[in-house]
Scaffold this motif. Structure first.
Motif, mmCIF file in Angstrom:
data_model
loop_
_atom_site.group_PDB
_atom_site.id
_atom_site.type_symbol
_atom_site.label_atom_id
_atom_site.label_comp_id
_atom_site.label_asym_id
_atom_site.label_seq_id
_atom_site.Cartn_x
_atom_site.Cartn_y
_atom_site.Cartn_z
ATOM 1 N N ASN A 180 29.264 110.661 48.621
ATOM 2 C CA ASN A 180 29.532 110.507 50.044
ATOM 3 C C ASN A 180 28.526 111.280 50.885
ATOM 4 N N ALA A 181 28.437 110.911 52.149
ATOM 5 C CA ALA A 181 27.636 111.648 53.117
ATOM 6 C C ALA A 181 28.558 112.214 54.184
ATOM 7 N N VAL A 182 28.292 113.434 54.588
ATOM 8 C CA VAL A 182 29.017 114.076 55.690
ATOM 9 C C VAL A 182 28.041 114.256 56.844
ATOM 10 N N LEU A 183 28.481 113.862 58.038
ATOM 11 C CA LEU A 183 27.604 113.882 59.211
ATOM 12 C C LEU A 183 28.110 114.902 60.223
ATOM 13 N N PRO A 184 27.604 116.139 60.174
ATOM 14 C CA PRO A 184 27.989 117.103 61.198
ATOM 15 C C PRO A 184 27.353 116.733 62.539
ATOM 16 N N GLY A 185 28.042 117.130 63.593
ATOM 17 C CA GLY A 185 27.437 117.080 64.909
ATOM 18 C C GLY A 185 26.820 118.435 65.202
ATOM 19 N N PRO A 186 26.532 118.732 66.467
ATOM 20 C CA PRO A 186 25.984 120.048 66.811
ATOM 21 C C PRO A 186 26.935 121.145 66.327
ATOM 22 N N THR A 187 26.409 122.052 65.509
ATOM 23 C CA THR A 187 27.227 123.055 64.838
ATOM 24 C C THR A 187 26.661 124.446 65.084
ATOM 25 N N ARG A 188 27.532 125.389 65.328
ATOM 26 C CA ARG A 188 27.092 126.750 65.646
ATOM 27 C C ARG A 188 26.666 127.470 64.365
ATOM 28 N N SER A 189 25.389 127.402 64.078
ATOM 29 C CA SER A 189 24.813 128.109 62.938
ATOM 30 C C SER A 189 23.574 128.854 63.429
ATOM 31 N N GLU A 190 23.017 129.693 62.571
ATOM 32 C CA GLU A 190 21.845 130.471 62.968
ATOM 33 C C GLU A 190 20.689 129.559 63.386
ATOM 34 N N GLY A 191 20.445 128.537 62.583
ATOM 35 C CA GLY A 191 19.327 127.643 62.869
ATOM 36 C C GLY A 191 19.501 126.864 64.161
ATOM 37 N N VAL A 192 20.721 126.403 64.408
ATOM 38 C CA VAL A 192 20.985 125.636 65.631
ATOM 39 C C VAL A 192 20.871 126.534 66.861
ATOM 40 N N ALA A 193 21.285 127.788 66.740
ATOM 41 C CA ALA A 193 21.157 128.726 67.858
ATOM 42 C C ALA A 193 19.688 128.895 68.239
#
Length: 265
Positions: A180-193
């Protein structure tokens, strides 16, 4: 409903921080033995120590290595051992105008985001099928469906993961293995910050304000109205990896906060 992964061994790539670490922790909390992966020995060892502290009694080990190359994948597989669960989480992203993305950067994104999963799945999938049980999960993104104009190369690799995931599921019908594939949306992680800070440019916004501006300007269709947490994404992955999800395969499962304005894929 209780997720029990006792007796299962999971390999989670790119798991020294962010979503990857949250997934490794969630699987460990469900009883799985977990192999964490990062590029450097020190960072990987630190992640293993943090996981053991967060989940007392957890069985966790680290195998460092650069999975963005064929040689790195081969070396990793030589040390990682067997797995009942493979979570292909490794990925890179960076905003860059399309006309400034040269061939070398296209190849780098494809090698890291796509080919790492191809190579590891090629190794583990037949072993899982022979055993009659297995779980392979690809971390795609809502960017696979809403190709972001600020990083087209990233979106393209995440779309490719959807095709890869579905194709692998089709290749092992009635085997006890799900893909399966999981599709996160905008997620609060170090890289996204860091990514949001880059996009905000010289406005020098506080983190919370920068997130609000990012959603308003770049993901205005979000129904959640905030960034997801890494734990919220990890919860979906843990479920998909469990025996409870035995009838879920070949699926693209969104944890996108409603960003994608379609009923399916």
């Amino acid at each position: 409903m209780q997720i029990d992964l006792s007796g299962r061994r999971a390999v989670v790539t790119g798991s020294t921080g962010g979503i990857g670490f949250a997934i490794a922790r969630a699987l460990a909390e469900c009883g799985a033995a977990v192999v964490l992966n990062g590029r450097g020995e020190e960072r990987t060892a630190s992640a293993v120590a943090r996981l053991r502290e967060a989940v007392p009694g957890a069985t966790a080990e680290g195998v460092s290595g650069d999975l963005g190359t064929a040689e790195g994948c081969a070396a990793f597989l030589g040390r990682a051992g067997e797995a009942d669960i493979l979570v292909n989480n490794l990925g890179i992203f960076a905003p860059k105008p399309f006309l400034e993305i040269d061939d070398a950067e296209w190849h780098r994104f494809l090698e890291v985001n796509l080919m790492s999963g191809v190579r590891l799945s090629r190794h583990y999938l037949p072993r899982m099928a022979k055993a009659g049980w297995g779980r392979i999960v690809f971390l795609s993104s809502e960017s696979a469906l809403n190709i972001p104009r600020e990083m087209i190369h990233y979106g393209v690799t995440k779309t490719a993961l959807l095709a890869l995931s579905r194709g692998l599921a089709e290749s092992v019908p009635a085997s006890g293995v799900t893909v399966n594939a999981v599709l996160p949306g905008p997620t609060r992680s170090e890289g996204v910050a860091e990514f949001i800070d880059q996009l905000s440019g010289e406005r020098h916004l506080a983190p919370e304000e920068a997130e609000k501006v990012f959603l308003a300007e770049n993901r205005p269709t979000s129904l959640l109205g905030r960034l997801a947490t890494v734990k919220e994404v990890a919860n979906m992955v843990a479920y998909v990896c469990s025996p409870l999800a035995s009838a879920t395969t070949g699926a693209a499962l969104r944890v996108d906060g409603g960003v994608v304005r379609t009923i399916s894929p």
